[in-house]
Motif scaffolding. Sequence first.
Motif, PDB file in Angstrom:
ATOM      1  N   ARG A 115       0.825  -1.206   0.000  1.00  0.00           N
ATOM      2  CA  ARG A 115       0.000   0.000   0.000  1.00  0.00           C
ATOM      3  C   ARG A 115       0.868   1.269   0.000  1.00  0.00           C
ATOM      4  NH1 ARG A 115      -2.406  -0.858   4.405  1.00  0.00           N
ATOM      5  NH2 ARG A 115      -1.137   0.547   5.692  1.00  0.00           N
ATOM      6  N   ASP A 116       1.906   1.266   0.835  1.00  0.00           N
ATOM      7  CA  ASP A 116       2.777   2.445   0.908  1.00  0.00           C
ATOM      8  C   ASP A 116       3.477   2.683  -0.431  1.00  0.00           C
ATOM      9  OD1 ASP A 116       2.035   2.754   3.526  1.00  0.00           O
ATOM     10  OD2 ASP A 116       3.871   1.880   4.373  1.00  0.00           O
ATOM     11  N   ALA A 117       3.974   1.614  -1.070  1.00  0.00           N
ATOM     12  CA  ALA A 117       4.662   1.757  -2.361  1.00  0.00           C
ATOM     13  C   ALA A 117       3.693   2.220  -3.440  1.00  0.00           C
ATOM     14  CB  ALA A 117       5.320   0.442  -2.758  1.00  0.00           C
ATOM     15  N   ALA A 118       2.485   1.649  -3.439  1.00  0.00           N
ATOM     16  CA  ALA A 118       1.488   2.026  -4.442  1.00  0.00           C
ATOM     17  C   ALA A 118       1.068   3.482  -4.282  1.00  0.00           C
ATOM     18  CB  ALA A 118       0.274   1.104  -4.339  1.00  0.00           C
ATOM     19  N   ASP A 119       0.927   3.933  -3.043  1.00  0.00           N
ATOM     20  CA  ASP A 119       0.587   5.344  -2.804  1.00  0.00           C
ATOM     21  C   ASP A 119       1.700   6.260  -3.298  1.00  0.00           C
ATOM     22  OD1 ASP A 119      -1.799   4.626  -1.662  1.00  0.00           O
ATOM     23  OD2 ASP A 119      -1.118   4.815   0.415  1.00  0.00           O
ATOM     24  N   LEU A 127      -4.128  -1.935  -8.376  1.00  0.00           N
ATOM     25  CA  LEU A 127      -3.658  -3.121  -7.663  1.00  0.00           C
ATOM     26  C   LEU A 127      -4.380  -4.401  -8.074  1.00  0.00           C
ATOM     27  CD1 LEU A 127      -3.094  -1.707  -4.048  1.00  0.00           C
ATOM     28  CD2 LEU A 127      -1.372  -2.254  -5.788  1.00  0.00           C
ATOM     29  N   ASP A 128      -5.628  -4.305  -8.517  1.00  0.00           N
ATOM     30  CA  ASP A 128      -6.375  -5.510  -8.883  1.00  0.00           C
ATOM     31  C   ASP A 128      -6.195  -5.904 -10.345  1.00  0.00           C
ATOM     32  OD1 ASP A 128      -7.420  -5.762  -6.323  1.00  0.00           O
ATOM     33  OD2 ASP A 128      -9.143  -4.478  -6.764  1.00  0.00           O
ATOM     34  N   ARG A 129      -5.497  -5.071 -11.127  1.00  0.00           N
ATOM     35  CA  ARG A 129      -5.346  -5.349 -12.548  1.00  0.00           C
ATOM     36  C   ARG A 129      -4.124  -6.229 -12.818  1.00  0.00           C
ATOM     37  NH1 ARG A 129      -6.234   0.504 -15.292  1.00  0.00           N
ATOM     38  NH2 ARG A 129      -5.528  -0.680 -17.123  1.00  0.00           N
ATOM     39  N   ARG A 130      -4.089  -6.775 -14.041  1.00  0.00           N
ATOM     40  CA  ARG A 130      -2.934  -7.582 -14.447  1.00  0.00           C
ATOM     41  C   ARG A 130      -2.072  -6.801 -15.432  1.00  0.00           C
ATOM     42  NH1 ARG A 130      -4.859 -13.926 -14.815  1.00  0.00           N
ATOM     43  NH2 ARG A 130      -5.680 -14.014 -12.669  1.00  0.00           N
ATOM     44  N   ALA A 143       7.095  -2.254 -11.511  1.00  0.00           N
ATOM     45  CA  ALA A 143       8.440  -2.793 -11.316  1.00  0.00           C
ATOM     46  C   ALA A 143       9.181  -1.999 -10.238  1.00  0.00           C
ATOM     47  CB  ALA A 143       9.217  -2.756 -12.630  1.00  0.00           C
ATOM     48  N   MET A 144       9.004  -0.678 -10.217  1.00  0.00           N
ATOM     49  CA  MET A 144       9.616   0.133  -9.173  1.00  0.00           C
ATOM     50  C   MET A 144       9.008  -0.173  -7.808  1.00  0.00           C
ATOM     51  SD  MET A 144       9.884   3.711 -11.309  1.00  0.00           S
ATOM     52  CE  MET A 144      10.027   4.704  -9.831  1.00  0.00           C
ATOM     53  N   GLY A 145       7.693  -0.391  -7.783  1.00  0.00           N
ATOM     54  CA  GLY A 145       7.047  -0.740  -6.521  1.00  0.00           C
ATOM     55  C   GLY A 145       7.585  -2.035  -5.948  1.00  0.00           C
ATOM     56  N   ARG A 146       7.832  -3.011  -6.817  1.00  0.00           N
ATOM     57  CA  ARG A 146       8.392  -4.290  -6.387  1.00  0.00           C
ATOM     58  C   ARG A 146       9.766  -4.093  -5.741  1.00  0.00           C
ATOM     59  NH1 ARG A 146       8.766  -8.191 -11.229  1.00  0.00           N
ATOM     60  NH2 ARG A 146      10.240  -6.583 -11.850  1.00  0.00           N
ATOM     61  N   ALA A 147      10.535  -3.131  -6.263  1.00  0.00           N
ATOM     62  CA  ALA A 147      11.840  -2.837  -5.668  1.00  0.00           C
ATOM     63  C   ALA A 147      11.701  -2.080  -4.353  1.00  0.00           C
ATOM     64  CB  ALA A 147      12.678  -2.029  -6.662  1.00  0.00           C
ATOM     65  N   ILE A 148      10.768  -1.133  -4.300  1.00  0.00           N
ATOM     66  CA  ILE A 148      10.619  -0.286  -3.110  1.00  0.00           C
ATOM     67  C   ILE A 148      10.242  -1.102  -1.883  1.00  0.00           C
ATOM     68  CG2 ILE A 148       9.153   1.511  -2.087  1.00  0.00           C
ATOM     69  CD1 ILE A 148       9.092   2.832  -4.870  1.00  0.00           C
ATOM     70  N   THR A 174      10.415  12.171 -13.532  1.00  0.00           N
ATOM     71  CA  THR A 174       9.847  12.885 -12.382  1.00  0.00           C
ATOM     72  C   THR A 174       9.492  11.910 -11.273  1.00  0.00           C
ATOM     73  OG1 THR A 174       8.950  14.585 -13.855  1.00  0.00           O
ATOM     74  CG2 THR A 174       8.006  14.447 -11.650  1.00  0.00           C
ATOM     75  N   GLU A 175       8.903  10.756 -11.634  1.00  0.00           N
ATOM     76  CA  GLU A 175       8.533   9.761 -10.628  1.00  0.00           C
ATOM     77  C   GLU A 175       9.774   9.233  -9.901  1.00  0.00           C
ATOM     78  OE1 GLU A 175       5.662   8.903  -9.586  1.00  0.00           O
ATOM     79  OE2 GLU A 175       4.379   9.874 -11.059  1.00  0.00           O
ATOM     80  N   ILE A 176      10.822   8.950 -10.653  1.00  0.00           N
ATOM     81  CA  ILE A 176      12.042   8.412 -10.038  1.00  0.00           C
ATOM     82  C   ILE A 176      12.684   9.448  -9.124  1.00  0.00           C
ATOM     83  CG2 ILE A 176      14.390   7.618 -10.537  1.00  0.00           C
ATOM     84  CD1 ILE A 176      13.233   6.308 -13.081  1.00  0.00           C
ATOM     85  N   LYS A 177      12.702  10.701  -9.562  1.00  0.00           N
ATOM     86  CA  LYS A 177      13.281  11.756  -8.725  1.00  0.00           C
ATOM     87  C   LYS A 177      12.446  11.946  -7.454  1.00  0.00           C
ATOM     88  CE  LYS A 177      15.523  16.240  -9.260  1.00  0.00           C
ATOM     89  NZ  LYS A 177      16.874  15.674  -9.240  1.00  0.00           N
ATOM     90  N   ARG A 178      11.116  11.912  -7.608  1.00  0.00           N
ATOM     91  CA  ARG A 178      10.243  12.037  -6.438  1.00  0.00           C
ATOM     92  C   ARG A 178      10.469  10.877  -5.473  1.00  0.00           C
ATOM     93  NH1 ARG A 178       5.522  12.116  -8.902  1.00  0.00           N
ATOM     94  NH2 ARG A 178       5.363  14.391  -8.975  1.00  0.00           N
TER      95      ARG A 178
END
Length: 358
Positions: A115-119, A127-130, A143-148, A174-178
């Motif tokens: 939840r924290d990574a997804a937020d 989260l419910d999609r494939r 993929a970034m969430g899986r690492a976080i 921007t997402e990576i910098k954030r």
Amino acid sequence: MATLSIQNVRKSYGSLQVLHGVDVELEDGGFLVLLGPSGCGKSTLLNMIAGLDDTSGGDIRIGGRSVVELAPKDRNIAMVFQSYALYPTMSVERNIGFGLEMRGVDEPSRRRAIRDAADLLQISHLLDRRPASLSGGQRQRVAMGRAIVRNPDLFLFDEPLSNLDAKLRAEMRTEIKRMHDRLGTSVVYVTHDQIEAMTLGTKVAVMKGGYIQQLADPRTIYEKPANMFVASFIGSPSMNFVPGRLDQEGGIVKFEALGVSITIPTAGPVFTAVGPAILGIRPEELKIAGQDPAMLSGVIDVVEPTGPDSMVTIIIGEHTVVARVPPRFDGRRGDAIGLTIDPASINLFNPETEQRII
């Protein structure tokens, strides 16, 4: 979070030496970009940090601990690859948390981390999609969430944005910098894209042929390149190079080329690098003379409007330079044009070694 220390690391495949004694220090929470053309050794170095490839010599330390003898799973790192490597039959939620599940993390802790990574990545609604129903940018966020969720000491990114179009690349930068600003975890990021390097890195290592050509912050890399390779690789259009000669008379240093003499500000009273030299000047440092007396005079060859500015190719004698000028520039091919240069913006290089003089 952890520091990263790469000490005299070498890599050979038989008689082929790929890395030649690489030394890098990354501070706790820093963002190191390994930048260079294909085949320069940047991905090889990243793989050795990850433990996916062995070193032929030297040491790699994460958080003060040598990891060269450790398996990848014992290094407390997380990698994000160019390919998303998502499980197609799993939901986004399970893709993000699958690594934690395999490590035996209890379900409440997994759900909290997911939840924290997804937020953080703004993908809670997915989260419910494939993966098959996601865009490229959304898959990269997964993929970034899986690492976080692994809460690693070190994030490793291997050209993660190469598969995305220009608009998505800008959004993901921007997402990576954030993410880095919020988490503060140390990052090593491999790319051949100078824009990614300049916008993301706190430190950039420019590589060529298995050597680090320069290791510095992005501003220093851009304004004071260590050699002509760095100067030409960074910047679009790249730096202009003009051959000429350095002379010194009465403590005043001058560069002479294209029929003009430019007084060069020096850092100290003693300056011995007289003789042939190559002037390097960024396109944006070539200004239209206007009311000021022109230092250089030439003829316009090509005008390329880009929106926020225009690129003007100018023929000066036997040489060609590119100037970045305001977008409403109305010059045409064949028009005469005068240019001025701020001497403080000049770079000078040795024509034999191609190393920086000033």
